[in-house]
Design a protein around this motif. Structure first.
Motif, PDB file in Angstrom:
ATOM      1  N   VAL A  85       0.840  -1.197   0.000  1.00 38.02           N
ATOM      2  CA  VAL A  85       0.000   0.000   0.000  1.00 38.02           C
ATOM      3  C   VAL A  85       0.880   1.254   0.000  1.00 38.02           C
ATOM      4  O   VAL A  85       0.674   2.180  -0.798  1.00 38.02           O
ATOM      5  CB  VAL A  85      -0.957   0.006   1.220  1.00 38.02           C
ATOM      6  CG1 VAL A  85      -1.689   1.330   1.333  1.00 38.02           C
ATOM      7  CG2 VAL A  85      -1.948  -1.148   1.119  1.00 38.02           C
ATOM      8  N   ALA A  86       1.880   1.277   0.865  1.00 40.84           N
ATOM      9  CA  ALA A  86       2.718   2.468   1.010  1.00 40.84           C
ATOM     10  C   ALA A  86       3.586   2.730  -0.218  1.00 40.84           C
ATOM     11  O   ALA A  86       3.812   3.887  -0.575  1.00 40.84           O
ATOM     12  CB  ALA A  86       3.590   2.349   2.257  1.00 40.84           C
ATOM     13  N   VAL A  87       4.062   1.698  -0.896  1.00 40.48           N
ATOM     14  CA  VAL A  87       4.970   1.902  -2.029  1.00 40.48           C
ATOM     15  C   VAL A  87       4.270   2.635  -3.173  1.00 40.48           C
ATOM     16  O   VAL A  87       4.886   3.445  -3.859  1.00 40.48           O
ATOM     17  CB  VAL A  87       5.614   0.576  -2.509  1.00 40.48           C
ATOM     18  CG1 VAL A  87       4.631  -0.292  -3.270  1.00 40.48           C
ATOM     19  CG2 VAL A  87       6.846   0.854  -3.365  1.00 40.48           C
ATOM     20  N   ALA A 111       8.404   3.274 -14.917  1.00 35.70           N
ATOM     21  CA  ALA A 111       9.062   3.862 -13.743  1.00 35.70           C
ATOM     22  C   ALA A 111       8.461   3.300 -12.456  1.00 35.70           C
ATOM     23  O   ALA A 111       9.189   3.025 -11.493  1.00 35.70           O
ATOM     24  CB  ALA A 111       8.943   5.379 -13.770  1.00 35.70           C
ATOM     25  N   TYR A 112       7.139   3.116 -12.446  1.00 34.92           N
ATOM     26  CA  TYR A 112       6.484   2.531 -11.274  1.00 34.92           C
ATOM     27  C   TYR A 112       7.016   1.116 -11.025  1.00 34.92           C
ATOM     28  O   TYR A 112       7.348   0.758  -9.896  1.00 34.92           O
ATOM     29  CB  TYR A 112       4.967   2.511 -11.455  1.00 34.92           C
ATOM     30  CG  TYR A 112       4.227   1.824 -10.331  1.00 34.92           C
ATOM     31  CD1 TYR A 112       4.130   2.422  -9.080  1.00 34.92           C
ATOM     32  CD2 TYR A 112       3.635   0.581 -10.515  1.00 34.92           C
ATOM     33  CE1 TYR A 112       3.463   1.804  -8.038  1.00 34.92           C
ATOM     34  CE2 TYR A 112       2.955  -0.048  -9.485  1.00 34.92           C
ATOM     35  CZ  TYR A 112       2.876   0.568  -8.248  1.00 34.92           C
ATOM     36  OH  TYR A 112       2.214  -0.054  -7.225  1.00 34.92           O
ATOM     37  N   GLY A 113       7.118   0.339 -12.103  1.00 33.00           N
ATOM     38  CA  GLY A 113       7.644  -1.020 -11.973  1.00 33.00           C
ATOM     39  C   GLY A 113       9.066  -1.029 -11.438  1.00 33.00           C
ATOM     40  O   GLY A 113       9.410  -1.825 -10.560  1.00 33.00           O
ATOM     41  N   VAL A 117      10.225  -2.661  -7.966  1.00 27.46           N
ATOM     42  CA  VAL A 117      11.297  -3.666  -7.930  1.00 27.46           C
ATOM     43  C   VAL A 117      12.442  -3.200  -7.037  1.00 27.46           C
ATOM     44  O   VAL A 117      12.955  -3.978  -6.228  1.00 27.46           O
ATOM     45  CB  VAL A 117      11.783  -4.006  -9.364  1.00 27.46           C
ATOM     46  CG1 VAL A 117      13.064  -4.814  -9.333  1.00 27.46           C
ATOM     47  CG2 VAL A 117      10.701  -4.754 -10.124  1.00 27.46           C
ATOM     48  N   SER A 118      12.823  -1.921  -7.163  1.00 32.53           N
ATOM     49  CA  SER A 118      13.899  -1.431  -6.293  1.00 32.53           C
ATOM     50  C   SER A 118      13.445  -1.423  -4.836  1.00 32.53           C
ATOM     51  O   SER A 118      14.256  -1.603  -3.923  1.00 32.53           O
ATOM     52  CB  SER A 118      14.351  -0.036  -6.708  1.00 32.53           C
ATOM     53  OG  SER A 118      13.407   0.937  -6.349  1.00 32.53           O
TER      54      SER A 118
END
Length: 169
Positions: A85-87, A111-113, A117-118
């Motif tokens: 949820v927070a990410v 960019a979201y992906g 992943v990071s």
């Protein structure tokens, strides 16, 4: 090995530009908001899981087979749910504030992906920290310690990997 060198060069350039400090403060401000979301969702999920017969049964089976008690097994999925949820909120807020120049204040799936992943490194550090810290301090304090550890990992990866300006040719 080439990518490690590129990251090291970016870190050095960012240090000389002194923009890292301001970005870290902005990231921290967004992080405070996210920490509140993470903390609240964690305890909501933890409470729901503690009252779920299915979750408790699974945690009991895991506890009998392995090294932790039921409550500690329930901490892991509660922490992962809170992170998921927070990410998402973190990506949106950081795209519009902290890394607005790099992102062009635009959201995109790639960019979201990359951000998610990071962030896996951050959630691993966060979850590992909360599971270890709960051996020594109450759950509420363990979660706060874990959020701080996650901040360091997430900011470093966001600044130097996810939201870096394109390389100049």
């Amino acid at each position: 090995m080439e990518s490690v060198r590129m990251i090291a060069e970016r870190m050095l350039a960012a240090w000389h530009a002194r923009g890292v400090g301001l970005k870290a403060m902005s990231f921290a401000f967004v992080g405070v908001i996210n920490a509140a979301v993470d903390y609240g969702v964690f305890f909501l999920a933890f409470g729901v899981l503690k009252h779920s017969t299915g979750a408790v049964a699974l945690a009991s089976a895991l506890a009998q087979a392995c090294c932790m008690n039921v409550e500690k097994w329930l901490i892991i999925p509660a922490n992962i749910i809170a992170w998921l949820v927070a990410v998402s909120g973190s990506y949106v807020m950081n795209s519009y504030t902290t890394f607005a120049r790099e992102s062009g204040r635009k959201l995109n799936w790639r960019a979201y992906g990359t951000f998610v992943v990071s962030g896996i490194a951050g959630v691993i550090a966060n979850t590992t920290t909360v599971v270890i810290a709960v051996q020594f301090v109450p759950v509420w304090a363990a979660k706060l310690i874990a959020i701080l550890v996650g901040f360091v990992v997430n900011f470093s990866l966001s600044h130097f990997v996810v939201f870096h300006p394109p390389a100049r040719t």
